[in-house]
Design an enzyme around this catalytic site. Structure first.
Site, mmCIF file in Angstrom:
data_model
loop_
_atom_site.group_PDB
_atom_site.id
_atom_site.type_symbol
_atom_site.label_atom_id
_atom_site.label_comp_id
_atom_site.label_asym_id
_atom_site.label_seq_id
_atom_site.Cartn_x
_atom_site.Cartn_y
_atom_site.Cartn_z
ATOM 1 N N GLU A 117 0.840 -1.214 0.000
ATOM 2 C CA GLU A 117 0.000 0.000 0.000
ATOM 3 C C GLU A 117 0.871 1.259 0.000
ATOM 4 O OE1 GLU A 117 -1.482 2.869 3.193
ATOM 5 O OE2 GLU A 117 -2.078 0.833 3.744
ATOM 6 N N GLU A 136 9.980 1.626 2.522
ATOM 7 C CA GLU A 136 8.672 1.567 3.169
ATOM 8 C C GLU A 136 8.513 0.342 4.064
ATOM 9 O OE1 GLU A 136 6.597 4.034 3.116
ATOM 10 O OE2 GLU A 136 7.858 5.152 1.724
#
Length: 976
Positions: free
Chosen positions: A65, A138
């Protein structure tokens, strides 16, 4: 077959409840499905969702995401998401990972801006770059700067989830889900377990996108007043590049029921001698049989849940609270968020000897209600509250289109009918008729879905004072073992990769690359603020603000009481007094009857507080509001309720008040980790302004300490506590200390106004003397310790004291700082989950604060280097985007009740239309020179003695910071 823009129409239906035409399409070539919701709402919304059941607890769906928003084929920027945040008129822009779905929603009232957002998001999810650096940035990576240094883990999601796993409530939810669904995807944590996350490889990462992010596994929704054909054309421009594939194996299967109820125990972290060192969490949970497309049953289970738990007076909640077995009730009852419905309820703050008693009480109360039924008034209140909420459709700041979108998705993501959840009239009518025809209908649901359901599990969290230390030690030992296995060449490879990632993080996108992103221009912005209609009048001598807005026949009322009528020592009692108004009972009704009356007759009567600095004045705007909303046919009853609670509330109820104090304490404690950034920022700002000081007394760490003392005092000296509460009532419930605020259309106002006058005329009318609060205290750096693996780091000061002059351009500058320098240094390079900056035009106070931050001193160094960054200047492109982002915040979309409340708030803080227009003009006219001038003022902060650092975080991190500064740089206060 008729095909339009590559889509075949599968179904068309009018959703009369939402005044919406729904068209369900299938994209012929790619297999994607698209739901087009067409209506007259200017707040347009879009979302694309993928079914992403996690295969393990590495957090792969969550990391993906984040990563797909880090550059795509058409928009190869480092972070197009951040660039959108900088310069969009969005009313919503984010992404979510849930247990089985990943969603990418956006919303905007500006059509050009809306389609810019849709364009970037579609390319992001379907054509992302997702390089190994995205996983490292991330997700997680090993970091090493020098051969002799210890290896460490870094990564944004890694640190975010360390914060999530520091929250007992977060741990509890994850353990409930994993325990109750041990044999399907729900047993895994889609967000990611920090202990498991480093097992994720890039090959898995890349494969996950190829498998789950195909359009055939997507659901796409458009909503609002834009051209329906344009929606299809936009989606087709991306989908036509894909061929349909079979992705049915992404469905989460129905779980085989347990043969018998089970019990599970897990640890959660506490301090050895902390407030919760002997407190447990106990949750009794059920997994329900599937109720596919049976909206009436789902609505009935929802109404049952409200009847059981919806208010403090609801029978199951009341039984638990009255038992004294714990501090507060946990679990929201029925939830339909997963493939199968669930029901959860329990208590937190439970001592070990009471664990089994909590479980027994839950089951005993359910059996009693299943056999004996509910009071008719309780069921009527639950039905009315549910129906009012459905008809009002008040989603607050969350766009209504996204609310409908996620409602549809609750079915659609499981291959069920997406339109059924949007149509509430039929199911609601069916439930109301079933209840009217059979008073034991709801009790029967308890028998069928709870008592006779063996798929039950009791989940217990037990306090563990050594858990955090064991976790930290295990991580260090694991990293040390990894390092010991590496030769010099391998270590140098990690050093090189660390340097390359940092170089990539620090390298800005070229102007040419940034220019690829679609954007608005300053010409697309309104030059004038949009006024909210406001008339000032009087009702029985009380200043009254009236806002003529269409509210669909609902009246919104706020009765305000000025807190400056109270001496400073009574401020911490205000929120409890406000709750007592509606949760403790009146002269003629106990609190259960009162709660039922409110539920039967209104959309809610509830207290809120308002605290803010005022323009041009040193004292704060500080108010307690009793707020209510009702259909016009019930307006008089709402006013009668308000009159009764203000005039006849029975404060002398020691047991009920004790329960309220314990629940308030538990609530503040549970918010420390999830909202640690707000806790640290509020504490810091309390040194500078009366409003923030008052907020600290009524909401912050100081309030928590007060609640702990008060819990003891209620037991030891109830008369003195009661005297304080009576003093609060005597000071606040007084016409000379009050105001009224009404939002309603003009026709209904004519009939409502005399009713309001009648209410106010019955309230006391006595002289009032406003108190002066001695709030100022010496500046002090503070380290507030909690059992957490991350920190929340705040630093701030007053720029007006350093010579800076008020200017509207600061709104653009702050927007620029938050989305550029602070984001890059603290989130991208530092690994924190988030960073914020706030500035008050009224007071001149500037504060920086971080969220779920693995660093402390490094973060403060970043704050201290902001001035150098600003003094380098700003590009024309960044200037424009920063202005647009600032105007977006000013022009945020609001529903009618929020508009009326906002207009009143502006009057209370002396924010006139003329002042706000001047600020808007200065934002629109902001120049690079304004940024440099602000930077010059900020440069003085690190040198000033009037700056404060506040850290909420682990005791170890705060201790190390003090050792680095060779003294008690942070005054340590143990919070938990």
């Amino acid at each position: 077959m008729s095909v339009k823009h590559g889509f075949e129409l599968l179904r068309e239906e009018e959703i009369e409840e939402r005044n919406t035409t729904a068209r369900l399409y299938r994209h012929v070539q790619s297999g994607a499905e698209l739901l087009s919701l067409e209506n007259d709402d200017e707040n347009k919304a879009f979302g694309i969702m993928f079914r992403t059941p996690p295969e393990d607890s590495t957090g792969l769906p969550h990391i993906m995401e984040h990563s797909v928003l880090g550059g795509s084929k058409k928009y190869p920027l480092k972070e197009p998401f951040v660039e959108l945040v900088k310069g969009s008129m969005k009313t919503f822009l984010n992404a979510f990972t849930s247990a089985d779905m990943t969603a990418y929603p956006v919303a905007s009232t500006n059509e050009q801006d809306f389609y810019n957002l849709v364009d970037v998001y579609l390319d992001a999810v379907l054509n992302p770059l997702i390089t190994p650096n995205h996983l490292a940035q991330e997700g997680w990576h090993l970091e090493l700067e020098n051969v002799e240094d210890p290896l460490i883990y870094k990564g944004v999601v890694f640190n975010e989830m360390k914060g999530a796993y520091s929250s007992p409530e977060g741990v509890l939810y994850r353990q409930i889900k994993g325990s109750m669904f041990p044999d399907n995807a729900y047993r895994n944590d889609s967000g990611g377990d920090p202990e498991v996350m480093p097992n994720l490889t890039y090959e898995q990462f890349r494969s996950f996108h190829e498998t789950y992010y195909h359009p055939a596994n997507s659901r796409i929704v458009f909503y609002g007043d834009d051209d329906p054909d344009k929606r299809l054309a936009m989606a087709d421009s991306y989908l036509q590049a894909f061929e349909a594939v079979d992705v049915t194996d992404t469905a989460v299967p129905i779980h085989v029921p347990f043969e018998k109820p089970q019990r599970f125990t897990f640890p959660y972290s506490v301090e050895a001698d902390g407030e919760n060192s002997d407190k447990h969490y106990v949750s009794v949970n059920w997994v329900l049989p599937p109720s596919d497309n049976d909206m009436a049953l789902q609505r009935a289970l929802s109404i049952l849940s409200v009847t059981l738990l919806g208010t403090p007076g609801s029978p199951l909640r009341k039984a638990l609270i009255d038992s004294g077995l714990g501090d507060d009730v946990i679990g929201g009852g029925y939830s339909g968020r997963l493939r199968q419905g669930t029901f959860s309820v329990g208590m937190k703050g439970v001592k070990a000897e009471n664990i089994e008693a909590v479980e027994r009480l839950v089951l005993h109360t359910l059996r009693k209600l299943a056999d004996g039924g509910f009071e008719p008034e309780a069921v009527e209140a639950a039905i009315n509250s549910t129906e009012f909420s459905l008809r009002e459709n008040n989603t607050g700041a969350f766009p209504q289109g996204l609310s409908l979108m996620f409602g549809a998705m609750s079915n659609w993501i499981h291959d069920l009918d997406p339109l059924s959840p949007l149509k509430f009239e039929g199911p609601l009518t069916a439930v109301k008729e079933a209840i009217a025809n059979n008073s034991m209908y709801l009790p029967g649901l308890i028998h069928t879905y709870l008592l006779k359901n063996n798929h039950r599990g009791t989940v217990i969290l037990e306090p563990d004072a050594t858990l955090q230390q064991r976790q930290e030690t295990a991580e260090k030992e694991k990293l040390a073992a990894i390092k010991a296995r590496l030769n010099e060449t391998q270590l140098n490879d990690i050093i090189r990769q660390t340097q390359e990632l940092k170089a990539l993080q620090e390298k800005p996108d070229s102007p040419e690359t940034i220019a690829m992103l679609p954007r608005l221009t300053l010409a697309d912005l309104d030059k004038e603020n949009k006024p909210i209609p406001t008339d000032q009048t009087e009702a029985a001598g009380v200043k009254t603000y009236y806002h003529d807005l269409f509210t669909n026949g609902i009246v919104y009322l706020e009765l305000g009481m000025n807190l400056h009528a109270l001496p400073a020592d009574l401020l911490p009692y205000v929120k409890l007094f406000g709750r007592a108004l509606v949760e403790i009972g009146t002269g003629t009704q106990d609190f259960v009857q009162l709660q039922q009356r409110i539920g039967r007759s209104t959309g809610g009567v509830y207290p809120t507080t308002f605290l803010s600095a005022k323009r041009g004045e040193a004292d704060a705007a500080a108010w307690l509001f009793l707020r209510g909303k009702a259909a016009m046919g019930q307006a008089q009853e709402m006013l009668d309720i308000m009159r009764d609670v203000l005039l006849t509330v029975k404060l002398d109820n020691q047991d009920r008040f004790r329960q309220m104090v314990l629940r308030a304490k538990a609530s503040v404690e549970s918010g420390l980790v999830p909202s640690g950034h707000a806790v640290a920022n509020r504490r810091l700002r309390s040194y500078f302004t009366e409003s923030s000081w008052a907020a600290e007394q009524m909401n912050g760490v100081e309030y928590l300490f007060f609640l702990r003392r008060l819990a003891e005092q209620v037991e030891a000296d109830w008369p003195s506590v009661l005297a304080k509460l009576e003093a609060v009532r005597a000071a606040l419930v007084n016409r000379q200390n009050m105001l009224a605020n009404v939002t309603l259309d003009s026709e209904n106002w004519q009939s409502f106004q005399p009713q309001l006058v009648n209410l106010i005329s019955q309230l006391p009318d006595l002289p009032v003397e406003m108190a002066m609060w001695d709030w100022q205290r010496p500046f002090q750096n503070e380290g507030l310790t909690i059992p957490a693996q991350v920190n929340y780091v705040a630093k701030g000061g007053n720029l007006y004291d350093l010579g800076y002059q008020e200017h509207g351009s600061v709104s653009a500058i702050v927007n620029y700082l938050r989305t550029s320098y602070l984001w890059e240094k603290i989130r991208v390079q530092g690994g924190a989950y988030g960073t914020m900056v706030g500035f008050s035009n009224y007071t001149g106070v500037l504060s920086y604060y971080s969220y779920r931050d693995p660093n402390l001193l490094k973060t403060i160094d970043v704050y201290d280097s902001v001035a150098q960054f600003l003094q380098r200047g700003v590009s024309d492109d960044d200037l424009t985007k920063s202005i647009i982002g600032a105007i977006s915040a000013i022009d945020r979309y609001q529903l009618p009740d929020a508009k009326g409340y906002t207009a009143m708030s502006r009057l209370l803080i002396n924010s006139s239309d003329e002042y706000r227009q001047r600020m808007r003009d200065q934002i629109l006219g902001a120049t690079a020179a304004d940024f440099v001038r602000f930077g010059e003022a900020v440069a003085e902060l690190p040198k000033s003695e009037n700056t404060v650092v506040t850290v909420l975080g682990s005791a170890e991190a705060i201790k190390k910071a003090n050792e680095h500064n060779q003294g008690d740089w942070l005054a340590i206060t143990k919070v938990m």
